[in-house]
Motif scaffolding. Structure first.
Motif, PDB file in Angstrom:
ATOM      1  N   LYS A 509       0.833  -1.209   0.000  1.00 24.37           N
ATOM      2  CA  LYS A 509       0.000   0.000   0.000  1.00 24.37           C
ATOM      3  C   LYS A 509       0.868   1.259   0.000  1.00 24.37           C
ATOM      4  CE  LYS A 509      -3.432   1.698   3.006  1.00 24.37           C
ATOM      5  NZ  LYS A 509      -3.974   1.473   4.337  1.00 24.37           N
ATOM      6  N   TRP A 510       1.818   1.312   0.905  1.00 26.15           N
ATOM      7  CA  TRP A 510       2.630   2.525   1.035  1.00 26.15           C
ATOM      8  C   TRP A 510       3.564   2.739  -0.162  1.00 26.15           C
ATOM      9  CZ3 TRP A 510       4.076   1.218   6.812  1.00 26.15           C
ATOM     10  CH2 TRP A 510       2.965   1.488   7.634  1.00 26.15           C
ATOM     11  N   SER A 511       3.869   1.631  -0.881  1.00 29.16           N
ATOM     12  CA  SER A 511       4.739   1.802  -2.062  1.00 29.16           C
ATOM     13  C   SER A 511       3.894   1.887  -3.332  1.00 29.16           C
ATOM     14  CB  SER A 511       5.718   0.630  -2.174  1.00 29.16           C
ATOM     15  OG  SER A 511       5.003  -0.557  -2.481  1.00 29.16           O
ATOM     16  N   LYS A 512       2.582   1.943  -3.147  1.00 25.83           N
ATOM     17  CA  LYS A 512       1.623   1.978  -4.271  1.00 25.83           C
ATOM     18  C   LYS A 512       1.816   0.769  -5.199  1.00 25.83           C
ATOM     19  CE  LYS A 512       0.526   6.900  -4.315  1.00 25.83           C
ATOM     20  NZ  LYS A 512       0.790   7.073  -2.914  1.00 25.83           N
ATOM     21  N   GLY A 513       1.982  -0.374  -4.579  1.00 30.99           N
ATOM     22  CA  GLY A 513       2.067  -1.625  -5.333  1.00 30.99           C
ATOM     23  C   GLY A 513       3.395  -1.841  -6.030  1.00 30.99           C
ATOM     24  N   ARG A 514       4.421  -1.046  -5.663  1.00 30.40           N
ATOM     25  CA  ARG A 514       5.698  -1.204  -6.377  1.00 30.40           C
ATOM     26  C   ARG A 514       6.747  -2.014  -5.613  1.00 30.40           C
ATOM     27  NH1 ARG A 514       8.164   3.562  -7.076  1.00 30.40           N
ATOM     28  NH2 ARG A 514       6.610   4.968  -6.216  1.00 30.40           N
ATOM     29  N   ALA A 515       6.495  -2.272  -4.324  1.00 27.21           N
ATOM     30  CA  ALA A 515       7.524  -2.972  -3.533  1.00 27.21           C
ATOM     31  C   ALA A 515       7.673  -4.430  -3.956  1.00 27.21           C
ATOM     32  CB  ALA A 515       7.151  -2.912  -2.052  1.00 27.21           C
ATOM     33  N   ILE A 516       8.925  -4.889  -3.935  1.00 28.82           N
ATOM     34  CA  ILE A 516       9.207  -6.323  -4.034  1.00 28.82           C
ATOM     35  C   ILE A 516       9.399  -6.726  -2.571  1.00 28.82           C
ATOM     36  CG2 ILE A 516      10.747  -8.092  -4.979  1.00 28.82           C
ATOM     37  CD1 ILE A 516       9.514  -6.236  -7.102  1.00 28.82           C
ATOM     38  N   PHE A 517       8.453  -7.489  -2.049  1.00 27.12           N
ATOM     39  CA  PHE A 517       8.418  -7.686  -0.595  1.00 27.12           C
ATOM     40  C   PHE A 517       8.478  -9.160  -0.218  1.00 27.12           C
ATOM     41  CE2 PHE A 517       5.955  -8.442   3.318  1.00 27.12           C
ATOM     42  CZ  PHE A 517       6.633  -7.615   4.200  1.00 27.12           C
ATOM     43  N   ALA A 518       9.210  -9.429   0.848  1.00 25.53           N
ATOM     44  CA  ALA A 518       9.171 -10.768   1.464  1.00 25.53           C
ATOM     45  C   ALA A 518       9.385 -10.580   2.963  1.00 25.53           C
ATOM     46  CB  ALA A 518      10.247 -11.671   0.867  1.00 25.53           C
ATOM     47  N   SER A 519       8.917 -11.551   3.732  1.00 27.85           N
ATOM     48  CA  SER A 519       8.991 -11.418   5.197  1.00 27.85           C
ATOM     49  C   SER A 519       9.376 -12.747   5.834  1.00 27.85           C
ATOM     50  CB  SER A 519       7.634 -10.975   5.724  1.00 27.85           C
ATOM     51  OG  SER A 519       6.641 -11.858   5.249  1.00 27.85           O
ATOM     52  N   GLY A 520       9.915 -12.673   7.048  1.00 29.51           N
ATOM     53  CA  GLY A 520      10.327 -13.888   7.764  1.00 29.51           C
ATOM     54  C   GLY A 520       9.150 -14.767   8.131  1.00 29.51           C
ATOM     55  N   SER A 521       8.072 -14.149   8.599  1.00 28.76           N
ATOM     56  CA  SER A 521       6.842 -14.894   8.902  1.00 28.76           C
ATOM     57  C   SER A 521       5.865 -14.649   7.763  1.00 28.76           C
ATOM     58  CB  SER A 521       6.251 -14.409  10.228  1.00 28.76           C
ATOM     59  OG  SER A 521       7.156 -14.692  11.276  1.00 28.76           O
ATOM     60  N   PRO A 522       4.985 -15.624   7.523  1.00 28.92           N
ATOM     61  CA  PRO A 522       4.158 -15.516   6.314  1.00 28.92           C
ATOM     62  C   PRO A 522       3.044 -14.473   6.405  1.00 28.92           C
ATOM     63  CG  PRO A 522       3.544 -17.433   7.613  1.00 28.92           C
ATOM     64  CD  PRO A 522       4.735 -16.844   8.291  1.00 28.92           C
ATOM     65  N   PHE A 523       2.761 -13.844   5.281  1.00 29.72           N
ATOM     66  CA  PHE A 523       1.572 -12.990   5.158  1.00 29.72           C
ATOM     67  C   PHE A 523       0.748 -13.519   3.990  1.00 29.72           C
ATOM     68  CE2 PHE A 523       4.324  -9.856   7.352  1.00 29.72           C
ATOM     69  CZ  PHE A 523       3.439  -9.454   8.353  1.00 29.72           C
ATOM     70  N   ALA A 524      -0.561 -13.342   4.103  1.00 30.54           N
ATOM     71  CA  ALA A 524      -1.462 -13.784   3.030  1.00 30.54           C
ATOM     72  C   ALA A 524      -1.298 -12.843   1.829  1.00 30.54           C
ATOM     73  CB  ALA A 524      -2.897 -13.740   3.537  1.00 30.54           C
ATOM     74  N   PRO A 525      -1.694 -13.296   0.632  1.00 33.78           N
ATOM     75  CA  PRO A 525      -1.660 -12.417  -0.540  1.00 33.78           C
ATOM     76  C   PRO A 525      -2.482 -11.148  -0.285  1.00 33.78           C
ATOM     77  CG  PRO A 525      -2.069 -14.676  -1.202  1.00 33.78           C
ATOM     78  CD  PRO A 525      -2.124 -14.658   0.296  1.00 33.78           C
ATOM     79  N   VAL A 526      -2.073 -10.078  -0.931  1.00 36.57           N
ATOM     80  CA  VAL A 526      -2.713  -8.772  -0.699  1.00 36.57           C
ATOM     81  C   VAL A 526      -3.322  -8.268  -2.004  1.00 36.57           C
ATOM     82  CG1 VAL A 526      -2.225  -6.355  -0.097  1.00 36.57           C
ATOM     83  CG2 VAL A 526      -1.053  -8.206   1.128  1.00 36.57           C
ATOM     84  N   GLU A 527      -4.550  -7.792  -1.908  1.00 40.11           N
ATOM     85  CA  GLU A 527      -5.201  -7.152  -3.068  1.00 40.11           C
ATOM     86  C   GLU A 527      -4.897  -5.669  -3.003  1.00 40.11           C
ATOM     87  OE1 GLU A 527      -7.505  -8.252  -5.447  1.00 40.11           O
ATOM     88  OE2 GLU A 527      -7.260 -10.355  -4.823  1.00 40.11           O
ATOM     89  N   TYR A 528      -4.358  -5.122  -4.034  1.00 43.29           N
ATOM     90  CA  TYR A 528      -4.147  -3.665  -4.050  1.00 43.29           C
ATOM     91  C   TYR A 528      -4.493  -3.153  -5.439  1.00 43.29           C
ATOM     92  CZ  TYR A 528      -1.987   0.919  -3.872  1.00 43.29           C
ATOM     93  OH  TYR A 528      -1.781   2.281  -3.940  1.00 43.29           O
ATOM     94  N   GLU A 529      -5.453  -2.264  -5.481  1.00 45.10           N
ATOM     95  CA  GLU A 529      -5.927  -1.668  -6.731  1.00 45.10           C
ATOM     96  C   GLU A 529      -6.166  -2.718  -7.810  1.00 45.10           C
ATOM     97  OE1 GLU A 529      -3.772   1.890  -7.736  1.00 45.10           O
ATOM     98  OE2 GLU A 529      -4.781   2.886  -6.059  1.00 45.10           O
ATOM     99  N   GLY A 530      -6.916  -3.730  -7.438  1.00 45.22           N
ATOM    100  CA  GLY A 530      -7.334  -4.754  -8.395  1.00 45.22           C
ATOM    101  C   GLY A 530      -6.276  -5.796  -8.724  1.00 45.22           C
ATOM    102  N   LYS A 531      -5.115  -5.683  -8.121  1.00 47.00           N
ATOM    103  CA  LYS A 531      -4.066  -6.659  -8.423  1.00 47.00           C
ATOM    104  C   LYS A 531      -3.744  -7.476  -7.168  1.00 47.00           C
ATOM    105  CE  LYS A 531       0.319  -6.977 -10.690  1.00 47.00           C
ATOM    106  NZ  LYS A 531       1.605  -6.422 -10.878  1.00 47.00           N
ATOM    107  N   THR A 532      -3.427  -8.759  -7.364  1.00 48.82           N
ATOM    108  CA  THR A 532      -3.074  -9.588  -6.205  1.00 48.82           C
ATOM    109  C   THR A 532      -1.556  -9.718  -6.119  1.00 48.82           C
ATOM    110  OG1 THR A 532      -5.099 -10.830  -6.501  1.00 48.82           O
ATOM    111  CG2 THR A 532      -3.426 -11.852  -5.108  1.00 48.82           C
TER     112      THR A 532
END
Ligand SMILES: NC(=O)C1=CN([C@@H]2O[C@H](COP(=O)(O)OP(=O)(O)OC[C@H]3O[C@@H](n4cnc5c(N)ncnc54)[C@H](OP(=O)(O)O)[C@@H]3O)[C@@H](O)[C@H]2O)C=CC1
Ligand SMILES: CC(=O)C(=O)O
Ligand SMILES: [Mg+2]
Length: 639
Positions: A509-532
């Motif tokens: 959200k804060w990168s307006k869908g541009r971040a390449i993101f990964a995390s140590g603990s899992p997060f579910a897929p995110v919907e942002y502006e119509g894209k998963t």
């Protein structure tokens, strides 16, 4: 009459130390051969106590002297009745009794033996042959149906801790079903048995388990550690995960609570969790895994003041006292299991972790998961991320929030790597006051306190969080990264979820869908502006199971950094176009056994190349060899 200590099963049966077979002897024992070492071991460790209670002695050569006198008739007025031959029921509280047990399971005991229990999957024939009639309801179901039923039950629990407890319960009652479930539903169950839920369990729970799951070695065991190791029932250990509980995930010093336990029950959250992954993800047999908790005290005031805390109630031993205990442990491990046992250091605080790795790296097969495993997985993720941003690693600038164990040692790229610790950017003017492992990373730069100011000044293309502190990648930090980069790479490595530097949703959200993101603990897929967007899980669980398997299958005697690089490459290679299209920088966990086999093969190949492998000749097809050597959780049929 003297018997050598290595009794055959027949000897034991003759001596009435095991039950007499009903029917043909070869039909009697449906169990794998490791039953025999267990019989042997339990005799060795408790010989004097058990046998002296039966009026027997152990001679100085280790032979057991069984005296053939008839045991005394039980007294008629004992409350336990005539069957109370060992006097257990009759004993008053101040009278010692012998904790007698039989090692070969059948009937009721078989159902309570997690290694062999199959629950309702025992066939009608097995129910007859093994005295199970009446102990089970009449239905016979397949293991597949058991998996389906268990998943159904687990999905009904709303609270993750309930799922965790149900899984731990299953591991303690039916090990093969536990692993089948975990292997077949790895993406769904990894967050249950591993981060984040294991962290929550370590923090909140004291009383989950009912039987020992690993070894506790405290300062009280000093001088006796070899004996303690021999108390463990399995002999052929291939991997040990050891922690001293000082830095559990990002939760700090949890003392013995890294191992969950209370007055009546005990278990080992972190070492057991990691070893479950060795088996489920890397295919190492459960019986070859040994979880160990070293207890040198805790500096956690809350635990020290908790009346139910049963770790050593003292502040942590340091200096020589700590080093001596660890040294005795390391020496005893080598003496007891030989040179080819993998010792994985887990969640030690950085002031011990680096020193232990340096000290034992040249004499033992040691691997620090938090230092080396994490470096390897992050490197693989960065290689994956390059597909999105182009260039090579040398073109990037890395800023780490956190300057502990969890960094990436890329020597040639050091000038492009900047670290921020709790006091700010690591700069030359701080060199005198910082820990030795931070010194090589000190740059000539003016001091900066806040992360956001460091981001603005350093202009990193990659931001990596290893601080163990949640929500430190604030909106301003992420927005600044997005202003500086078309595709900012943001890795929030800290565990569990509560300590993640930011969530996946915040990053996108804060990168307006541009971040390449990964995390140590899992997060579910995110919907942002119509894209998963599918966030990756940058966790050393991708590396250590396959890495360990590679060491074991090649009989390697030392870990070399090139093996870690080989593991990184093997992981990165498995990022396919289909994953890349979804924004992923790691392949999904559902293929983890295949991934682990590939990692194992590459690590083993490197070990052969470096002349560190001892299993000769080198197998021709290492990946096939890795796959075929993996533990399968399917049930065996009992004769
Ligand atoms: N995803 C994965 O696979 C892995 C994740 N981790 C996670 O990484 C985290 C850190 O582990 P590790 O490196 O071993 O821990 P360490 O304790 O070794 O290091 C933590 C570092 O973070 C710094 N720090 C703490 N608070 C702040 C803050 N508010 N701002 C800036 N820096 C801060 C510390 O600074 P100082 O030195 O000044 O105290 C220290 O340098 C944990 O949450 C752990 O779960 C660890 C291993 C693997
Ligand atoms: C993943 C891991 O090893 C840790 O968080 O410590
Ligand atoms: Mg760890």
């Amino acid at each position: 009459m003297a018997f050598p200590i290595d009794h055959s099963l027949a000897d034991l049966t003759k001596l009435n130390l095991l039950p007499k077979p009903h029917g043909h002897a070869s039909d009697m024992f449906p169990f794998r051969l490791s039953v025999f070492p267990r019989v042997h071991l339990s005799l060795r460790t408790s010989t004097s106590r058990v046998l002296s209670s039966l009026g027997s002695k152990v001679d100085p050569n280790g032979s057991v002297l069984i005296e053939t006198t008839t045991p005394p008739e039980p007294s008629p007025d004992v409350t336990g009745g005539v069957q109370d031959v060992y006097g257990e029921d009759a004993a008053t509280e101040d009278m010692p009794i012998t904790p007698w047990s039989l090692s070969v399971a059948s009937g009721y005991t078989l159902l309570r033996d997690p290694h062999h229990n199959k629950g309702l999957a025992f066939s009608q024939r097995e129910r007859d042959a093994h005295y199970l009639r009446g102990l089970l309801p009449p239905t016979v179901i397949s293991q597949d149906l058991q998996v389906k039923k268990m998943m159904h039950t687990l999905r009904h629990y709303q609270v993750p801790l309930q799922r965790y407890m149900a899984m731990m319960d299953l591991q303690e009652t039916n090990e093969r079903l536990f692993y089948k479930l975990l292997i077949e539903h790895v993406e769904e169950l990894l967050p249950v048995v591993y981060t984040p839920t294991v962290g929550e369990a370590c923090q909140k729970y004291g009383s989950i388990f009912l039987r020992p799951q690993g070894l506790f070695i405290s300062l009280k065991e000093k001088g006796k550690i070899l004996e303690v190791l021999r108390n463990w029932p399995e002999k052929n250990i291939q991997v040990i995960v050891v922690t001293d509980g000082e830095r559990i995930l990002g939760l700090g010093d949890l003392g013995c609570q890294a191992s969950l336990f209370d007055l009546d029950s005990f278990g080992m959250g972190i070492p057991v969790g990691k070893l479950s992954l060795y088996t489920a993800l890397g295919g190492v047999r459960p019986s070859a895994c040994l979880p160990v908790t070293i207890d040198v005290g805790t500096n956690n005031e809350k635990l020290l003041n908790d009346e139910f805390y049963i770790g050593l109630r003292q502040r942590r031993a340091t200096g020589e006292e700590y080093a001596e205990l660890m040294h005795e442990f390391m020496t005893a491990v080598k003496q007891n299991y030989g040179e080819k046992v993998v010792i994985q250091f887990e969640d030690f605080a950085n002031h011990n972790a680096f020193d232990l790795l340096a000290k034992y790296g040249t004499t033992h097969l040691v691997f620090n998961d938090d230092i080396q495993g994490t470096a390897s997985v992050v490197l693989a993720g960065l290689i994956g991320a390059l597909r999105f941003v182009g260039g090579s690693l040398a073109n990037h600038r890395f800023l780490f929030l956190g300057a502990g164990e969890c960094q990436i040692p890329l020597e040639e790229a050091r000038k492009n790597i900047w670290l921020v610790d709790s006091k700010g950017l690591i700069v030359s003017s701080r060199k005198e006051s910082i820990q030795h492992f931070k010194k090589p990373w000190a740059h000539d730069h003016k001091p900066i306190k806040e992360l956001v100011d460091a981001v603005k000044a350093i202009k990193p293309t990659v931001l990596i969080g290893t601080s163990g502190v949640g929500q430190t990648f604030t909106q301003e930090v992420v927005e600044t990264m997005a202003e500086l980069n078309e595709k900012p790479i943001i890795l929030s490595l800290s565990n569990p979820t509560s300590q993640s530097e930011c969530t996946a949703e915040q990053a996108y959200k804060w990168s307006k869908g541009r971040a390449i993101f990964a995390s140590g603990s899992p997060f579910a897929p995110v919907e942002y502006e119509g894209k998963t967007f599918v966030p990756g899980q940058a966790n050393n669980a991708y590396i250590f199971p396959g890495f360990g398997l590679g060491l074991i299958m090649s009989g390697t005697i030392r870990v070399h950094d090139d093996m870690l690089l080989a593991a990184s490459e093997a992981l990165a290679e498995q990022l396919m176009e289909e994953h890349y299209e979804k924004g992923m920088i790691f392949p999904p966990f559902r293929n983890i056994r295949k991934i682990s086999a590939r990692i194992a093969a590459k690590v083993a190949a490197k070990a052969y190349e470096l002349g560190l492998a001892t299993r000769l000749p080198q197998p021709k097809e290492l990946e096939k060899c890795a796959e075929s050597s993996m533990y399968s959780p399917s049930y065996h049929s009992y004769r």
